[in-house]
Design an enzyme around this catalytic site. Structure first.
Site, mmCIF file in Angstrom:
data_model
loop_
_atom_site.group_PDB
_atom_site.id
_atom_site.type_symbol
_atom_site.label_atom_id
_atom_site.label_comp_id
_atom_site.label_asym_id
_atom_site.label_seq_id
_atom_site.Cartn_x
_atom_site.Cartn_y
_atom_site.Cartn_z
ATOM 1 N N GLU A 95 0.839 -1.204 0.000
ATOM 2 C CA GLU A 95 0.000 0.000 0.000
ATOM 3 C C GLU A 95 0.873 1.252 0.000
ATOM 4 O OE1 GLU A 95 -2.322 -1.157 3.377
ATOM 5 O OE2 GLU A 95 -3.353 -2.661 2.152
ATOM 6 N N SER A 195 -5.359 -11.769 2.852
ATOM 7 C CA SER A 195 -6.645 -12.438 3.124
ATOM 8 C C SER A 195 -6.506 -13.670 4.008
ATOM 9 C CB SER A 195 -7.356 -12.787 1.808
ATOM 10 O OG SER A 195 -7.673 -11.603 1.109
HETATM 11 P P1 PGA Z 1 -5.305 -8.535 4.669
HETATM 12 O O1 PGA Z 1 -4.015 -7.582 4.652
HETATM 13 O O2 PGA Z 1 -5.032 -9.629 5.673
HETATM 14 O O3 PGA Z 1 -6.443 -7.634 5.079
HETATM 15 O O4 PGA Z 1 -5.470 -9.082 3.299
HETATM 16 C C1 PGA Z 1 -2.728 -8.100 4.781
HETATM 17 C C2 PGA Z 1 -1.724 -6.977 4.759
HETATM 18 O O5 PGA Z 1 -1.943 -6.000 4.021
HETATM 19 O O6 PGA Z 1 -0.694 -7.033 5.444
#
Ligand code: PGA
Length: 233
Positions: A95, A195
């Site tokens: 991100e 996820s």
């Molecule tokens: P998520 O995010 O478990 O919500 O998919 C994982 C992360 O971004 O570290």
């Protein structure tokens, strides 16, 4: 080595009361669980509230800057994290690579600074859906790995699996684990993220061979997060 389970709260929750509720719930739920090492990475603003009370969990930051002090408005130094009781810091989350254009050169500097301050960097690597479809997964992962991997934790987080409810198949995760292990030539722990939930968590350790998990959304739900920990302990 015990499985390493890292909670990445991202920019959640919205107030200290909620943050305390989750943190205290996880810390309480961890009592008696000895088979996993758990690291909670809340937003920086909540870290001061926890540093004296993290009996059963360790603390980590979600990022840090590459300088120790000075005129860097808005940044947090590795030493500041260390002084708040953090032992880990997540670096290069996709991100941040996507929204803030963080690149591998910045990552190299951040890793060096974090190690100098005594923090263990958790370096995130992962390919996009387009890169996967083009058969470039390993090429991308290898390019995101750094020269110096001593003292690091690596987190394989396919971007298409993050927050989508579409986790990586454990068979594919196993192939990627083997390729990464061969490439990095150190005993750095390799985590899976994307996820993760209480139903799929154990497969990444028992079938794919990973040493732990980086958990986003599910780490904000105390019961679900404790179930993840129990299922891999
Ligand atoms: P998520 O995010 O478990 O919500 O998919 C994982 C992360 O971004 O570290």
């Amino acid at each position: 080595m015990k499985p390493l389970i890292v909670a990445n709260w991202k920019m959640n929750p919205q107030n200290l009361g909620e943050a305390k509720k989750i943190f205290d719930g996880v810390n309480k739920g961890m009592k008696g669980i000895k088979g996993a090492e758990v690291v909670i990475c809340p937003p920086f603003v909540y870290l001061t509230s926890y540093n004296l009370k993290a009996e059963n969990c360790k603390l980590g930051g979600q990022d840090c800057f590459w300088e120790e002090s000075g005129a860097f408005t808005g940044e947090i130094s590795p030493g500041q994290l260390k002084n708040l009781g953090c032992q880990y810091v997540i670096l290069g989350h996709s991100e941040r690579r996507q929204h803030l254009k963080e690149d591998d050169e910045m990552m190299g500097k951040k890793i060096g600074a974090a190690l100098s301050a005594g923090l263990t960097p958790i370096l995130c690597i992962g390919e996009t859906a387009e890169e996967k479809d083009a058969g470039k997964t390993l090429e991308i992962l290898r390019s995101q790995l750094q020269q110096h991997l001593e003292g690091l934790v690596i987190a394989y987080e396919p971007r298409w699996a993050i927050g989508t409810g579409t986790p990586c198949d454990t068979g594919i995760a196993k192939e990627i684990y083997s390729a990464l292990r061969e490439t990095i030539k150190t005993d750095a722990p390799i985590l899976y993220g994307g996820s993760v939930n209480s139903k799929n968590a154990a497969g990444y350790l028992k079938e794919a061979g990973m040493q732990g998990l980086l958990v986003g959304g599910a780490s904000l739900d105390v019961k679900e997060f404790i179930d993840i920990i129990k299922n891999v302990s």
